[in-house]
Design a protein around this motif. Structure first.
Motif, PDB file in Angstrom:
ATOM      1  N   UNK A 513       0.889  -1.199   0.005  1.00  0.00           N
ATOM      2  CA  UNK A 513      -0.034  -0.020   0.293  1.00  0.00           C
ATOM      3  C   UNK A 513       0.802   1.330  -0.006  1.00  0.00           C
ATOM      4  N   UNK A 514       2.221   1.042   0.087  1.00  0.00           N
ATOM      5  CA  UNK A 514       3.117   2.323   0.210  1.00  0.00           C
ATOM      6  C   UNK A 514       3.824   2.295  -1.191  1.00  0.00           C
ATOM      7  N   UNK A 515       3.094   3.033  -2.025  1.00  0.00           N
ATOM      8  CA  UNK A 515       3.751   2.967  -3.423  1.00  0.00           C
ATOM      9  C   UNK A 515       3.733   4.166  -4.227  1.00  0.00           C
ATOM     10  N   UNK A 516       5.008   4.436  -4.895  1.00  0.00           N
ATOM     11  CA  UNK A 516       5.176   5.552  -5.702  1.00  0.00           C
ATOM     12  C   UNK A 516       5.530   5.376  -7.070  1.00  0.00           C
ATOM     13  N   UNK A 517       4.735   5.534  -8.048  1.00  0.00           N
ATOM     14  CA  UNK A 517       5.290   5.289  -9.522  1.00  0.00           C
ATOM     15  C   UNK A 517       5.986   6.543  -9.968  1.00  0.00           C
ATOM     16  N   UNK A 518       7.354   6.280 -10.573  1.00  0.00           N
ATOM     17  CA  UNK A 518       8.011   7.565 -11.222  1.00  0.00           C
ATOM     18  C   UNK A 518       8.087   7.253 -12.500  1.00  0.00           C
ATOM     19  N   UNK A 519       7.338   8.286 -13.247  1.00  0.00           N
ATOM     20  CA  UNK A 519       7.233   8.251 -14.916  1.00  0.00           C
ATOM     21  C   UNK A 519       8.288   9.258 -15.319  1.00  0.00           C
ATOM     22  N   UNK A 520       9.148   8.557 -16.105  1.00  0.00           N
ATOM     23  CA  UNK A 520      10.408   9.523 -16.690  1.00  0.00           C
ATOM     24  C   UNK A 520       9.596  10.360 -17.754  1.00  0.00           C
ATOM     25  N   UNK A 521      10.328  11.463 -18.007  1.00  0.00           N
ATOM     26  CA  UNK A 521       9.673  12.464 -18.820  1.00  0.00           C
ATOM     27  C   UNK A 521      10.886  13.175 -19.333  1.00  0.00           C
ATOM     28  N   UNK A 522      10.878  13.933 -20.344  1.00  0.00           N
ATOM     29  CA  UNK A 522      11.932  14.876 -20.782  1.00  0.00           C
ATOM     30  C   UNK A 522      11.697  16.140 -20.366  1.00  0.00           C
ATOM     31  N   UNK A 523      12.851  16.697 -19.819  1.00  0.00           N
ATOM     32  CA  UNK A 523      13.065  17.849 -19.120  1.00  0.00           C
ATOM     33  C   UNK A 523      12.886  18.918 -19.897  1.00  0.00           C
TER      34      UNK A 523
END
Length: 634
Positions: A513-523
């Motif tokens: 339940x303790x979850x973080x999705x990190x979505x990479x993006x172009x700066x």
């Protein structure tokens, strides 16, 4: 019953008063007998025909001991007795009483009575080891008790293991070996000593008159094997093998005429017959006469003195050894080796249910074996393994279809696929190091098999599919990854978990339940500013090619999040700012990868993997051409 029947008849011919008295007495006897029998055979009672030594009935609770807290993960059976017919035999996993003391060592001696107390249907299942294999042994026992199989015993080769198992309620006996408590390497003198202990143990138990299912500790039972073994009552011995090419496509015994590989003594069943006892004695005498003989080689030499003819047309049994011993080879598809299970998934392709898994055909020593069982989610770790300090880091690997499926399966395509994945893993290990998190390794895909001898890529006749999901130890040195390397030379340790970790049912809810999705993006693009202000909670947009400082600054706000999962590792990490730390990290990474083995018609035939292949222009997979070149890339 005849006495009771006569009493009733006499009462019927007597006066009413005597009829009443007789009836009362008989009813009382029946009621008392019912009470006694129900107490003996009730679910909470024990189930062996032998009485049990009082040493099993008293000991402190689990909490008074150090050692592994493995038992915290176990659902202890409270309504099942361990064997039929015994006098209050303790249920496995039932902790000894808190006000008791450790019984004397002499009370743990292997005797016919002890085996009889645990045997069921005249069968006893045995494994043995030293304290270094405590977690393997507990896993082995747990699988059997989960299958409602409790006619088992564990031989302790050192008193530390004996005491630890006793306090956990695991049936244990003293092998009198007084062996070291540390791990022993394959092929070492101590390893061979352990093999001889197995032979001595077989010779000790067979004269007791019980069938013996002898197991190595680096295997687990996935299905109750006893009904299968009982199908072959004429067999003196049933043994597993190292066969990697299927000889049958169902659950019959292997076709002994096609089994060219060694008979593997990690799983084998003995009946106390005259031919089996004779073979056991000759085997023991052979090993005691020459300490250089490996126990498995000795067994194969004796058993193969004669092979054939078949016992009959149907059973799959055949005559072996001296022409009187009836031998059967367990099917390679369901009594699985490390190759038929992890590489070929033979049972899956044949739509069969596996009975056993043995971690053979494996690299990386004991750590590699443990990791493989973890990958298969059949190893039991203590709760803290599933909730590590600092939390976890994972990522979704990205592999182009062309690298995975297109073209021929050869050295070039295999290494291109591995190197592509390796570069992503290198970035993930760097981020895990910076954030002080445990990295969940991704599933690893291979095009070519790994063996310790020359081969054409996959073994001819095997069911290995290309590409296949390969064990981590096919590419990485798992034992090195889990080793405590000196920080002054290799920087901070980086803990890892198996690729299946986040799918394991033992993963606690607070981690899920303790979850973080990190979505990479172009700066520079919209909403790409390292912010969690997105339309979906638990999502962070994070710029590609970020530096060490950026990672530390942004993710310090999420240090309490248990799992951080990156959408990709492509371009996720740019570089370390601290060059000293980068140098130490590089030293560590170079030692994390192993070799591919082995090219045919070339000596040496192995090729070293290189974690920094992309920094060497023109790098190609090739075996060393000179002795000077034959070394890892460091």
């Amino acid at each position: 019953m005849g006495g009771w029947r006569n009493a009733v008849q006499e009462a019927a011919a007597s006066k009413p008063l005597f009829l009443t008295i007789y009836t009362t007495i008989i009813v009382g006897i029946v009621a008392t007998s019912f009470y006694v029998f129900s107490a003996i055979y009730s679910p909470s009672a024990s189930t062996s025909t032998q009485s049990i030594s009082t040493s099993w009935l008293s000991s402190p609770p689990l909490s008074q001991n150090g050692g592994s807290n493995f038992s915290n993960n176990i659902s202890l059976p409270t309504d099942k007795a361990s064997q039929p017919g015994s006098n209050q035999l303790k249920t496995i996993w039932q902790a000894p009483p808190s006000n008791s003391k450790m019984p004397p060592l002499e009370s743990f001696k292997l005797t016919k009575e002890l085996v009889g107390e645990r045997a069921k249907d005249n069968v006893i299942i045995v494994t043995f080891g030293n304290f270094a294999f405590m977690d393997f042994i507990l896993t082995w026992v747990k699988h059997l008790t989960d299958l409602d199989v409790s006619n088992l015993l564990v031989g302790a080769m050192d008193t530390k293991l004996l005491e630890a198992l006793y306090w956990k309620g695991v049936p244990v006996f003293d092998m009198g070996s007084h062996m070291s408590t540390i791990d022993v390497g394959w092929g070492s003198p101590t390893f061979h000593k352990m093999g001889r202990e197995k032979v001595l143990l077989i010779n000790a138990i067979l004269p007791f008159g019980y069938e013996l299912l002898m197991c190595d500790t680096d295997m687990v039972w996935l299905k109750d094997p006893l009904p299968y073994l009982a199908q072959y009552p004429d067999a003196d011995i049933l043994t597993s093998s190292d066969q990697v090419v299927p000889t049958v496509v169902d659950d019959r015994l292997a076709d002994w005429k096609q089994v060219g590989a060694a008979y593997n003594i990690g799983i084998f069943h003995w009946r106390p017959t005259e031919p089996a006892i004779k073979l056991a004695k000759e085997w023991k005498d052979m090993l005691l006469a020459d300490e250089k003989i490996w126990d498995q080689n000795g067994f194969n030499e004796l058993a193969r003195k004669q092979t054939g003819p078949a016992i009959d047309d149907d059973s799959g049994l055949f005559y072996a050894f001296d022409g009187t011993l009836k031998l059967g080879i367990l099917p390679e598809s369901i009594f699985c080796s490390g190759h038929t299970y992890f590489v070929q998934a033979m049972y899956e392709q044949l739509r069969l249910e596996p009975y056993a898994l043995h971690t053979t055909f494996q690299y990386g020593g004991t750590e590699g074996k443990r990791h493989r069982l973890r990958e298969a989610m059949v190893f039991y770790d203590p709760p803290e393994y599933y909730d590590a300090p600092g939390g976890f880091l994972s990522f979704k690997p990205s592999i182009p279809k062309s690298l995975l499926l297109d073209g021929e399966h050869n050295l070039e395509s295999h290494f291109s696929l591995i190197n592509y994945q390796m570069k992503q893993i290198r970035s993930a290990l760097a981020i895990a190091s910076l954030l002080n998190r445990t990295l969940v390794m991704p599933p690893l895909w291979c095009r070519l098999d790994r063996l310790w001898f020359s081969h054409p890529g996959v073994l001819e006749g095997s069911m290995t599919r290309q590409p296949f999901l390969c064990p981590l130890d096919h590419v990485f040195e798992v034992n090195v990854m889990l080793k405590d390397l000196p920080q002054e030379e290799f920087g901070p340790a980086i803990n890892i978990r198996e690729y299946s970790f986040l799918n394991n049912p033992l993963l606690p809810q607070q981690v899920k339940e303790s979850w973080l999705d990190v979505q990479l993006c172009q700066e520079g693009t919209e909403d790409c500013h390292a912010s969690s202000n997105t339309s979906r909670p638990g999502l962070l947009r994070f710029p590609k090619n970020s530096t060490e400082e950026m990672f530390k600054t942004v993710f310090s706000s999420f240090k309490d999040v248990k799992v951080i999962q990156f959408s990709s590792m492509q371009g996720a990490f740019y570089s370390f700012t601290d060059k000293t730390r980068e140098e130490k990290f590089t030293n560590r990474m170079k030692r994390y990868v192993g070799i591919w083995c082995c090219v045919e018609n070339h000596t040496p035939g192995h090729i070293y993997y290189d974690m920094y292949w992309d920094e060497k222009p023109g790098w190609k997979p090739a075996p060393p051409q000179t002795p000077e070149e034959d070394h890892p890339p460091f």
